[in-house]
Enzyme design. Structure first.
Site, mmCIF file in Angstrom:
data_model
loop_
_atom_site.group_PDB
_atom_site.id
_atom_site.type_symbol
_atom_site.label_atom_id
_atom_site.label_comp_id
_atom_site.label_asym_id
_atom_site.label_seq_id
_atom_site.Cartn_x
_atom_site.Cartn_y
_atom_site.Cartn_z
ATOM 1 N N ASP A 111 0.713 -1.039 -0.026
ATOM 2 C CA ASP A 111 0.078 -0.076 0.281
ATOM 3 C C ASP A 111 0.919 1.164 0.046
ATOM 4 O O ASP A 111 2.196 1.165 -0.368
ATOM 5 C CB ASP A 111 -1.023 -0.264 1.190
ATOM 6 C CG ASP A 111 -2.310 0.747 0.934
ATOM 7 O OD1 ASP A 111 -2.227 1.760 0.464
ATOM 8 O OD2 ASP A 111 -3.392 -0.283 0.736
ATOM 9 N N ALA B 107 -7.959 -4.426 1.185
ATOM 10 C CA ALA B 107 -6.739 -5.124 1.712
ATOM 11 C C ALA B 107 -5.843 -5.399 0.548
ATOM 12 O O ALA B 107 -4.815 -5.758 1.108
ATOM 13 C CB ALA B 107 -7.543 -6.491 2.038
ATOM 14 N N LYS B 108 -6.064 -4.936 -0.558
ATOM 15 C CA LYS B 108 -4.955 -5.164 -1.418
ATOM 16 C C LYS B 108 -4.308 -6.632 -1.522
ATOM 17 O O LYS B 108 -3.234 -6.728 -1.852
ATOM 18 C CB LYS B 108 -4.058 -4.169 -1.479
ATOM 19 C CG LYS B 108 -4.908 -2.569 -1.692
ATOM 20 C CD LYS B 108 -3.695 -1.566 -1.603
ATOM 21 C CE LYS B 108 -4.689 -0.135 -2.336
ATOM 22 N NZ LYS B 108 -5.163 0.245 -1.190
ATOM 23 N N ARG B 109 -5.134 -7.678 -1.551
ATOM 24 C CA ARG B 109 -4.543 -8.959 -1.358
ATOM 25 C C ARG B 109 -4.176 -9.456 -2.777
ATOM 26 O O ARG B 109 -4.853 -8.932 -3.761
ATOM 27 C CB ARG B 109 -5.411 -9.813 -0.758
ATOM 28 C CG ARG B 109 -6.030 -9.632 0.733
ATOM 29 C CD ARG B 109 -4.705 -9.432 1.869
ATOM 30 N NE ARG B 109 -5.003 -9.577 3.102
ATOM 31 C CZ ARG B 109 -5.124 -8.629 3.793
ATOM 32 N NH1 ARG B 109 -4.758 -7.426 3.542
ATOM 33 N NH2 ARG B 109 -5.456 -8.808 5.278
#
Lengths: 286, 286
Positions: A111, B107-109
């Protein structure tokens, strides 16, 4: 955290890169993944819930924390069970470290700004889920990882940045070319190399490069830090192939295996024998 | 999960894309981030611990769950507090949905195979942290997200794939060129467009494109799904600029704001007024 003192007697941290080198020298270069996949829980006769997860992870720790250099819990398989899964993950990480293994959290976080800094808090020894190192993802640009690099430095922790993975679709992004001509993966490797300039070959920032790549399509000679190589035991990921890919690299190579070891559980001796056999086979690569 | 029935009277799910369109039609296109950053907790007079986190999130839910279309908790700020933080996140997501907002977990998984599938379990209504949609990262190649695409389809959930972000270093990866000549970001957008082919413009797979890009350097005309635009209220991220970037796009544009709204708390009316003013200013962009 491991600590020593500098020339003036002040306590200083031993960096992750140095600790990793030491641990690998003592125990061999094997990293074992703790991947409590539903099918593995079933094979071990455990329920697919937080209690099963706890039994699984405790067994892996009891078998291997005193034997292998690095244990790598896969966050996704704990997150599946919500906060109770994270409670188990916290216990797992603490027990693994207490048992003498370094803990690498496989979380692939990425991020920007204060959000990236918040993820990097896993490297803070005061975090309920404190770990020695974590994997991170550079889709937002390598520079977006700067807060994690700062945290690694401050806490003596380590990072492994996704660079070149061996899944078939990885090249779409990782081999795309920048305006300077080098691939995205190579840019990541070069940026990590710059960070490690003062501590090579035992820098604390490493990269992830798949163990099952057909050929190494990046140049890691100036990386100056460790390489996590997942896929050992999977198709093509054997010590001979690893030597062919990485032979001569001066940094720490950390081949990682999960199911190839874990399928021998829950018997403690069988887990230990499987890990020992693999570590021995790997011996000459470092 | 919202359900209706098909022609034969069998229950079918309303897709995320349709639910998002409905919610935005009723409430306006604003997404508010729930980002309990340490400095915000302090500004609200709360401790930087799980209890402070809970008070913060509960206040945002009470103020906004009945008013805005989408609430977007940032996983990192809950993960900072370990399993107790995740317990708060579980309560937050459930309360937000009960209050009428869609919940998008930021969450940008991104991973592969069964690990990616495990992350996508957040879209399963039976998960302790069940959400309507989540953000995902394609560094391992768009195809690596396939298990999440399957989960979204199975559960009527949504995905927002990182495509083109507005942080300065984002272009290093996202604007790198593939062998076919288009950028990584464009490839992601085209792949999402193919998935949405049968449900455009209200497909359930969207992308993330920064609200503060100077110019839109990708073509989204064939995307067929929603665009999450973070950065509203930050430098340059205003409704006029959004219209300039995205004017005429037929899918749902979901501008997102966090601190620009949250800084008005903890007063409930002030939070509501700030969100209402921003939603009104955005009105004409969709």
């Amino acid at each position: 955290m491991t600590a020593t003192s500098d020339e003036a007697g002040r306590p200083t941290q031993v960096t992750f890169g140095i600790r990793l080198r030491e641990r690998v020298s003592q125990r061999g270069p094997l990293c074992v993944g703790i991947d409590p996949h539903p099918s593995l829980l079933e094979a071990w006769g455990l329920a697919d819930d937080a209690r099963g997860l706890d039994a699984f992870a405790s067994t892996v720790i009891e078998a291997l924390a005193g034997q292998v250099a690095v244990l790598k819990p896969q966050s996704a398989f704990f997150e599946r069970h919500g906060s109770s899964g994270i409670t188990v993950l916290e216990r797992t990480a603490a027990a693994a470290r207490a048992g003498g293994a370094l803990v690498l959290l496989d979380a692939k976080r990425g991020d920007i700004g204060s959000t990236m800094a918040a993820y990097a808090d896993y490297l803070d020894p005061g975090h309920p889920l404190a770990v020695d190192a974590m994997t991170v993802s550079p889709y937002l640009g390598f520079g977006s990882l700067a807060p994690a690099v700062s945290a690694a430095k401050a806490y003596g922790g380590g990072l492994f940045v996704l660079a070149r993975t061996s899944n078939p679709e990885g090249g779409e992004v990782q081999l795309a070319g920048s305006s300077t001509g080098s691939s995205v993966a190579q840019q990541v490797i070069d940026a990590v190399g710059a960070l490690n300039a003062d501590s090579r070959p035992d820098g604390s920032v490493g990269v992830v490069i798949g163990a099952t790549l057909q050929r190494l399509d990046v140049d890691i000679s100036m990386l100056g830090g460790p390489v996590l190589c997942p896929g050992l035991g999977a198709q093509g990921g054997d010590p001979v192939h690893l030597r062919r890919l990485f032979g001569g690299y001066e940094g720490v190579l950390l081949p990682s295996s999960s199911r190839e070891i874990l399928r021998h559980g829950p018997d403690l001796d069988a887990l230990r024998s499987a890990a020992a056999a693999m570590a021995e086979a790997l011996g000459p690569i470092v």
